[in-house]
Design a protein around this motif. Structure first.
Motif, PDB file in Angstrom:
ATOM      1  N   LEU A 208       0.846  -1.188   0.000  1.00  0.00           N
ATOM      2  CA  LEU A 208       0.000   0.000   0.000  1.00  0.00           C
ATOM      3  C   LEU A 208       0.881   1.237   0.000  1.00  0.00           C
ATOM      4  N   GLY A 209       0.501   2.230  -0.788  1.00  0.00           N
ATOM      5  CA  GLY A 209       1.275   3.460  -0.818  1.00  0.00           C
ATOM      6  C   GLY A 209       0.457   4.624  -1.332  1.00  0.00           C
ATOM      7  N   ASP A 210       0.895   5.828  -0.972  1.00  0.00           N
ATOM      8  CA  ASP A 210       0.252   7.038  -1.456  1.00  0.00           C
ATOM      9  C   ASP A 210       0.635   7.269  -2.907  1.00  0.00           C
ATOM     10  N   TYR A 222       6.226  -4.561  -7.013  1.00  0.00           N
ATOM     11  CA  TYR A 222       5.159  -4.902  -6.070  1.00  0.00           C
ATOM     12  C   TYR A 222       4.461  -6.203  -6.455  1.00  0.00           C
ATOM     13  N   ALA A 223       4.144  -6.342  -7.741  1.00  0.00           N
ATOM     14  CA  ALA A 223       3.281  -7.433  -8.203  1.00  0.00           C
ATOM     15  C   ALA A 223       4.102  -8.625  -8.686  1.00  0.00           C
ATOM     16  N   THR A 224       3.890  -9.769  -8.056  1.00  0.00           N
ATOM     17  CA  THR A 224       4.473 -11.037  -8.490  1.00  0.00           C
ATOM     18  C   THR A 224       3.347 -12.056  -8.572  1.00  0.00           C
ATOM     19  N   GLU A 225       3.687 -13.314  -8.650  1.00  0.00           N
ATOM     20  CA  GLU A 225       2.655 -14.350  -8.715  1.00  0.00           C
ATOM     21  C   GLU A 225       1.808 -14.377  -7.448  1.00  0.00           C
ATOM     22  N   GLU A 226       2.422 -14.053  -6.295  1.00  0.00           N
ATOM     23  CA  GLU A 226       1.646 -14.086  -5.044  1.00  0.00           C
ATOM     24  C   GLU A 226       1.428 -12.711  -4.430  1.00  0.00           C
ATOM     25  N   ASP A 227       2.184 -11.705  -4.831  1.00  0.00           N
ATOM     26  CA  ASP A 227       2.081 -10.373  -4.235  1.00  0.00           C
ATOM     27  C   ASP A 227       1.318  -9.409  -5.136  1.00  0.00           C
ATOM     28  N   HIS A 228       0.722  -8.384  -4.514  1.00  0.00           N
ATOM     29  CA  HIS A 228      -0.119  -7.435  -5.258  1.00  0.00           C
ATOM     30  C   HIS A 228       0.094  -6.032  -4.706  1.00  0.00           C
ATOM     31  N   PHE A 229      -0.577  -5.049  -5.309  1.00  0.00           N
ATOM     32  CA  PHE A 229      -0.433  -3.671  -4.854  1.00  0.00           C
ATOM     33  C   PHE A 229      -1.781  -2.973  -4.841  1.00  0.00           C
TER      34      PHE A 229
END
Length: 467
Positions: A208-210, A222-229
């Motif tokens: 999470l970010g501004d 930020y975004a990989t197979e398991e990570d998101h933004f």
């Protein structure tokens, strides 16, 4: 111990709990390992790193941020075996890698004590599998102009700058990446911090970010197979709506209207262009919140849940406020960027310790963590530590706070804090936020740049012509 000491111990349960947690993360063997691992080119002779940690703790917890008062007391008691000037000099030169490593390694050890069933923030059911990580930057302001190069600076002086990551579920700061220049752009530290967070926090994660973190190049980090933004959209980053997808509307948990649309973030030929979902929350009388996320399945991840999660991002701003106002960052002990960054890391460790105590108080009382005020709890912890320091001899403290195993330490914390709850600690109800008063922008100089300019050799004057 005599009867007086036993009765004092019974009444100072908060102080014992704090000392138990403190002993767990700052025993001499552990701190020696931290120093050896992160010291860089620095070294220790008479004044060791564990002693420096003890002296800074005394300054922040007992002497309201006065480093000189703590060093003088340490000199009197024999803890400080060198001069007060040498102690300030050691603090001035502490490498920034040691500040980063001190925070990270202490937090990893702290998380072993955190009650596994307690959560500072309860996530919506659709997002319960994620570990939310909030990113934000912090410049350390109000540096005292003690050093000669800083004395002529107009306005305020800033020390170092840090990009900080908050683990939302537990409410603890897990890591940071720092730079000695307070005017540095912390967004460029994202490639350094994100891989480190993947080592420290189990996945799947959601970042999470501004809006300053809405950079297409960073989306791939930020975004990989398991990570998101879930990032606030920046108007300078083009968004192209997919006209084949209808716009959907709804209301969030507070009854405010939102709409969501699908499309592409970034210019058409940009290699980091990606498909995202954009959610726009209308806030009457305030600026709309516009988010972008790679969680494009609206049925699996409802927009209302994502909005609720993003609004919890404000928690990191409260962390910075509390670290500054409550834990002693307003009165900086040192004037170099290195000293300010170490004190910042130290204050974050103190903040994390309070989150562990707060979690045990919540577990024992049955009140949600969100109802326990960090500021009010810290005030009572600090008062009890001061009383402990006055009533208990050092030998008695060593006898009482003997090292325990992880299991026994957790059991002792549960026993100490099971019935510690008092209504005084209940957090005040939320009040409507008022817009900040505009008093004019104040200029700030960077201590790092002023010191660097002072170190540059002055050019020699040209010789006069004899022709």
């Amino acid at each position: 111990m005599d009867d007086f000491a036993r009765e004092a111990l019974r009444r100072l349960s908060l102080a014992e709990a704090a000392l138990r947690v403190w002993e767990w993360i700052t025993n001499e063997t552990f701190l020696e390992e931290v120093f050896k691992k992160h010291r860089g080119r620095s070294y220790q002779k008479v004044l060791s790193f564990p002693v420096m940690v003890f002296l800074i703790a005394q300054a922040l917890l007992h002497y309201r941020g006065s480093g000189r008062r703590s060093f003088e007391k340490g000199k009197e008691d024999g803890a400080l075996e060198t001069s007060i000037a040498a102690a300030f000099g050691k603090l001035r030169r502490l490498p920034i890698t040691l500040s980063v490593g001190f925070l990270t390694d202490c937090t990893v050890r702290l998380m072993e004590l955190f009650p596994p069933t307690v959560e500072a923030v309860v996530l919506p059911a659709s997002l319960a599998k994620f570990e939310p990580l909030i990113l934000d930057g912090k410049a350390i302001k109000k540096v005292a102009k003690r050093l000669k190069p800083l004395r002529g600076a107009s306005g305020g002086v800033v020390g170092g700058r840090a990009l900080v990551a908050l683990r939302l579920r537990q409410g603890v700061v897990v890591a940071m990446h720092v730079h000695p220049d307070g005017h540095a752009n912390d967004v460029r530290f994202v490639p350094d911090l994100v891989p480190r967070l993947r080592e420290l926090v189990p996945g799947p994660r959601i970042f999470l970010g501004d809006r300053q973190f809405c950079i297409p190049v960073h989306m791939a980090l930020y975004a990989t197979e398991e990570d998101h933004f879930l990032i606030r959209w920046h108007k300078n980053v083009p968004f192209t709506r997919d006209t084949t997808e209808p716009v959907r509307t709804g209301v969030d948990v507070q009854g405010r209207k939102y709409e969501e649309e699908w499309g592409w973030l970034g210019r058409a030929k940009h290699k980091h262009r990606r498909r995202v979902r954009r959610i726009t929350l209308a806030r009457p009388g305030e600026e709309s919140i516009i988010l972008v996320t790679d969680l494009v399945d609206a049925d699996l991840y409802p927009a209302a849940d994502l909005l609720e999660l993003y609004l919890a991002r404000w928690g990191i701003e409260r962390v910075f406020q509390q670290v500054t106002e409550v834990f002693g960052l307003q009165g900086l002990i040192g004037s170099t960027p290195e000293a300010t960054l170490f004190q910042f890391a130290f204050c974050l460790v103190l903040y994390n310790i309070l989150q562990v105590i707060r979690a045990y108080v919540s577990q024992g009382s049955g009140h949600p963590v969100a109802e326990v005020s960090t500021e009010k709890l810290f005030l009572d912890v600090q008062n009890q530590l001061i009383a402990w320091n006055e009533l208990m001899e050092p030998e008695e403290t060593i006898e009482v706070i003997m090292p325990l195993s992880l299991k026994d330490t957790c059991a002792r914390l549960r026993k100490l804090l099971a019935n510690a709850w008092t209504e005084v600690w209940r957090k005040a109800p939320k009040q409507q936020r008022r817009p900040a008063a505009h008093t004019g922008k104040r200029s700030h100089s960077s201590a790092f740049r002023l010191l660097q300019a002072n170190r540059r050799p002055k050019s020699k004057p040209a010789k006069a012509s004899t022709g």
